[in-house]
Design an enzyme around this catalytic site. Structure first.
Site, mmCIF file in Angstrom:
data_model
loop_
_atom_site.group_PDB
_atom_site.id
_atom_site.type_symbol
_atom_site.label_atom_id
_atom_site.label_comp_id
_atom_site.label_asym_id
_atom_site.label_seq_id
_atom_site.Cartn_x
_atom_site.Cartn_y
_atom_site.Cartn_z
ATOM 1 N N GLU A 168 9.735 11.956 64.405
ATOM 2 C CA GLU A 168 10.650 12.541 64.668
ATOM 3 C C GLU A 168 10.503 13.709 64.985
ATOM 4 O O GLU A 168 11.527 15.029 64.506
ATOM 5 C CB GLU A 168 12.420 11.763 64.010
ATOM 6 C CG GLU A 168 13.030 11.083 65.241
ATOM 7 C CD GLU A 168 12.463 9.682 64.136
ATOM 8 O OE1 GLU A 168 11.341 9.550 64.033
ATOM 9 O OE2 GLU A 168 12.452 9.030 65.035
ATOM 10 N N TYR A 170 10.342 16.341 61.628
ATOM 11 C CA TYR A 170 10.758 16.625 60.878
ATOM 12 C C TYR A 170 9.876 16.917 60.612
ATOM 13 O O TYR A 170 8.227 17.395 60.935
ATOM 14 C CB TYR A 170 11.688 16.174 60.190
ATOM 15 C CG TYR A 170 12.605 15.621 60.572
ATOM 16 C CD1 TYR A 170 13.575 16.683 60.570
ATOM 17 C CD2 TYR A 170 12.798 13.882 60.091
ATOM 18 C CE1 TYR A 170 15.443 15.956 60.950
ATOM 19 C CE2 TYR A 170 14.248 13.904 60.832
ATOM 20 C CZ TYR A 170 14.935 14.404 61.292
ATOM 21 O OH TYR A 170 16.631 14.080 61.731
ATOM 22 N N ARG A 218 6.471 6.890 57.833
ATOM 23 C CA ARG A 218 7.346 6.282 58.823
ATOM 24 C C ARG A 218 6.265 7.540 59.399
ATOM 25 O O ARG A 218 6.489 8.930 59.768
ATOM 26 C CB ARG A 218 8.722 6.780 58.921
ATOM 27 C CG ARG A 218 9.557 7.307 60.056
ATOM 28 C CD ARG A 218 9.870 6.057 60.679
ATOM 29 N NE ARG A 218 11.226 6.148 61.643
ATOM 30 C CZ ARG A 218 11.490 5.505 62.762
ATOM 31 N NH1 ARG A 218 11.138 4.284 62.240
ATOM 32 N NH2 ARG A 218 12.388 6.258 63.900
ATOM 33 N N HIS A 256 13.546 15.020 67.470
ATOM 34 C CA HIS A 256 14.751 14.898 68.968
ATOM 35 C C HIS A 256 15.171 15.964 68.975
ATOM 36 O O HIS A 256 16.329 15.519 70.448
ATOM 37 C CB HIS A 256 15.591 15.999 67.159
ATOM 38 C CG HIS A 256 15.909 14.104 65.915
ATOM 39 N ND1 HIS A 256 16.845 13.657 66.399
ATOM 40 C CD2 HIS A 256 16.003 13.923 64.277
ATOM 41 C CE1 HIS A 256 17.089 12.816 65.386
ATOM 42 N NE2 HIS A 256 16.204 13.408 63.983
#
Ligand code: SF4
Length: 666
Positions: A168, A170, A218, A256
């Site tokens: 995502e 991060y 993940r 994101h």
């Protein structure tokens, strides 16, 4: 029936009862009073619903990587004790739960953490107001250790596993991607050095928790950011992470800041499973697929076809905590399906509110909204079978009241019947199916094509009445509004009006957007036929595309500045982009002069202009249809909900919420 998805699976030393993982979601309960207890109750309810493994929202491994005190943290020993409340509740419910270890890097909200944010390189994220500081060697070492320390704390707090957040966009993802990592030391440059941070974190976590403790990673299967990690590198990275000792890979899609929809309603179900499948082919450990999987029959097919070993569902477990149990029992019709609207989950979180669910407003109110049987069973009439009335009838019946629902149309659903026709909004069919099944199961009497009046309701002996009669479309005072080619939006949705090739819509809110979408995609061939034509090479892609265009021109007109007001943050951009792609013109900041046989004459900065149209559709808001409510005043206890109470944008979220509330108040 389903069987493969219900098979147990081994992740490290942990055996899960089935292959459904509840994906990590930040729900924001932490900021509420007794937040920990609420979270515990929320997760325990999902465990009782038989989900295989729950992954918590991200818990920050260090202060600068988190989102502040109102989010979950695991960077100090004093964070352990409150987390025990959560694990105890889930274990009590015979569930299993993993803590997600999280560092947001350049996505961190510096205002909330109170410390400067850090990242591999000092590059500001397009979705952040602050620029991070570049991490030095000491920062990097400290951060790797903080993941390991967080994992040990998670273990002490009783978690069954940890998940390292590496997707995502991060921090770990930021190290891997050449877009965000411009370093030229041993932590950046070529692929191996960019991959090193994630690999070191995995190794350090593994060493800290011992050889058997389940560690999930993940990873980002697809960044959907220009010039980012390639698919080849992604698969290589998966292998490196496997070698570093993790027990399973959970494959995420998109950052994101990505401009490609990944979880919106318009994304077809299971659209990204192919990514997990590629990862699965590259490694031996279990691989988990995610994104737009909202039905266990679909999950069953994914497992059966060997495309992944588990599936991750996040929002579907907000919409129905019992989705796994109901599906195991074959009660698919009783599942309240997540329709991927984002309206009450992600949109709430982005607005700084706590998450709830449009189709299940109990989320976040578990304690105060526990369903208590009615003390006295009453005969209750619900008038109007739109979302507000349907939910009211369902809850009232569930609590033991004797309920009759009246609907003047020949089907239940109200404005849900409008939404479900819109391309990409077909999921609303599921909401309708759910309510039909519930009314049926609960024995609610449905009277279609029946207009209830104050007299008929009193005569029939109803003890209380819920008025959910919806709205009356507004007719703006524009000269020419009574001409025959001017129609109201409801008549178009109800297919009672003929619509020509050139359309001007007066109004540009959510309803106008839906309507435009419906009109431009009023295709000559259905998506299924288009696929057939392509697959069998009957026509080439260009010809099919041409066939799929209706050739209709749509103008959306608005006095104000903004189009699509009332749509949530996480979907508005995608809806507008889609409309633009279909050539819908948005003409804003205008005044209406007159509607003529040729179209709409508007005034645009003092200049008059004709927007040519053979059909003019009025979608300029609505007023409450509350006459029955007033007629009943003084004769029967009466409640007013939904659009009948407050018109405005098409708002199924508020409607369902008010239905749920009134259902508990009688
Ligand atoms: Fe799904 Fe919408 Fe509920 Fe979110 S609010 S969980 S997207 S139905």
């Amino acid at each position: 029936g389903i069987s493969n998805i219900l098979e147990p699976i081994q992740i490290g030393s942990m055996t899960l009862r089935n292959r459904v993982l509840m994906g990590s979601m930040h729900v924001g309960f932490e900021k509420l009073e007794d937040g920990v207890e609420r979270l515990a109750a929320f997760y325990a309810e999902r465990a009782r619903g038989e989900v295989g493994l729950i992954v918590t929202g991200g818990a920050a491994v260090c202060q600068e990587g988190g989102m502040g005190d109102q989010y979950c943290n695991v960077y100090m020993d004093e964070h352990i004790e409150p987390l025990r409340v959560i694990t105890a509740a889930v274990h009590e419910a015979e569930g299993k739960i993993a803590l997600q270890l999280f560092h947001a890097g350049r996505y961190t909200n510096q205002d909330a953490t109170g410390v400067e944010s850090v990242a591999p390189s000092a590059l500001q994220a397009p979705i952040n107001r602050h620029k991070p500081r570049e991490m030095n060697a000491t920062d990097i070492e400290r951060t790797i250790q903080s993941f390991a320390d967080g994992a040990v704390r998670a273990k002490k707090a009783g978690f069954d596993a940890v998940e390292i957040m590496g997707s995502e966009g991060y921090l770990i993802n930021q190290f891997l991607s050449p877009v965000t990592n411009k370093r030229e030391d041993e932590w950046g440059g070529d692929f191996t050095r960019r991959a090193r941070f994630g690999v070191e974190v995995s190794k350090r976590v593994r060493a800290a928790v011992g050889p058997d403790f389940p560690v999930i990673f993940r990873m980002s299967g697809l960044d959907l950011v220009p010039d980012s990690t390639t698919m080849e590198e992604t698969l290589q990275f998966a292998v490196l992470i496997e070698q570093a000792g993790v027990s399973a890979l959970n494959v995420g899609i998109g950052w994101h800041e990505s401009k490609v929809p990944t979880i919106a309603m318009m994304v077809p179900r299971g659209a990204y499973v192919w990514v997990a499948q590629q990862v699965k082919e590259a490694v031996k450990i279990p691989v988990i697929a995610s994104n737009r999987i909202n039905d266990l029959r679909q999950a069953e097919a994914i497992i059966q076809e060997g495309r992944s070993d588990m599936v991750s569902m996040a929002r579907p477990l907000l919409a129905d905590s019992q989705i796994v149990r109901k599906s195991r029992e074959g009660l698919f019709d009783e599942v309240n399906t997540c329709i991927a609207c984002n309206q009450a989950c992600l949109d709430h979180i982005f607005d700084g509110k706590i998450a709830s669910c449009m189709v299940n407003p109990v989320v976040g109110r578990e304690k105060e909204w526990a369903l208590i049987p009615a003390e006295v069973s009453k005969k209750v009439a619900v008038v109007g079978a739109g979302p507000a009335g349907l939910e009211a009838a369902r809850v009232l019946a569930e609590r033991g009241h004797q309920v009759v629902i009246f609907e003047k149309q020949n089907q239940v659903g109200g404005q849900l019947n409008y939404a479900r026709q819109v391309p990409g909004k077909e999921e609303f069919n599921e909401t309708l199916r759910y309510y039909r099944a519930q009314l049926d199961k609960l024995g609610v009497e449905v009277r279609l094509e029946t207009a209830a009046t104050a007299d008929s309701l009193s005569d029939e002996g109803f003890e209380e009445v819920v008025v959910a009669t919806g709205v009356i479309p507004r007719r703006p005072e524009i000269p020419g509004v009574d001409l025959p080619h001017v129609v109201s939006y409801d008549r178009v949705f109800e297919k009672q009006a003929k619509v020509g090739r050139r359309v001007a819509i007066v109004g540009a809110g959510g309803i106008a957007c839906d309507l435009s979408h419906l009109l431009v995609q009023d295709q000559v061939v259905s998506p299924q036929s288009a696929q057939y034509l392509l697959e069998y090479r009957i026509l080439d892609a260009k010809a099919v595309h041409h066939l799929q265009q209706s050739g209709r021109k749509v103008y959306m007109l608005r006095r104000g500045k903004h189009v699509g007001t009332g749509l949530g943050k996480t979907t508005r951009w995608a809806v507008l982009a889609n409309l633009k792609r279909h050539g819908v013109e948005m003409v804003t900041q205008i005044d209406y002069k007159e509607i003529t046989a040729e179209g709409v004459i508007i005034r645009n900065q003092e200049e008059e202009q004709l927007v040519q149209a053979d059909t003019v559709i009025i979608a300029a808001g609505a007023t409450s249809n509350d006459s029955l409510y007033h007629a009943l005043q003084g004769s029967l206890p009466v409640h007013l909900i939904g659009g009948a109470k407050e018109a405005g944008e098409l708002d199924a979220k508020r409607a369902i919420y008010e239905g749920a509330a009134v259902g508990r108040a009688i």
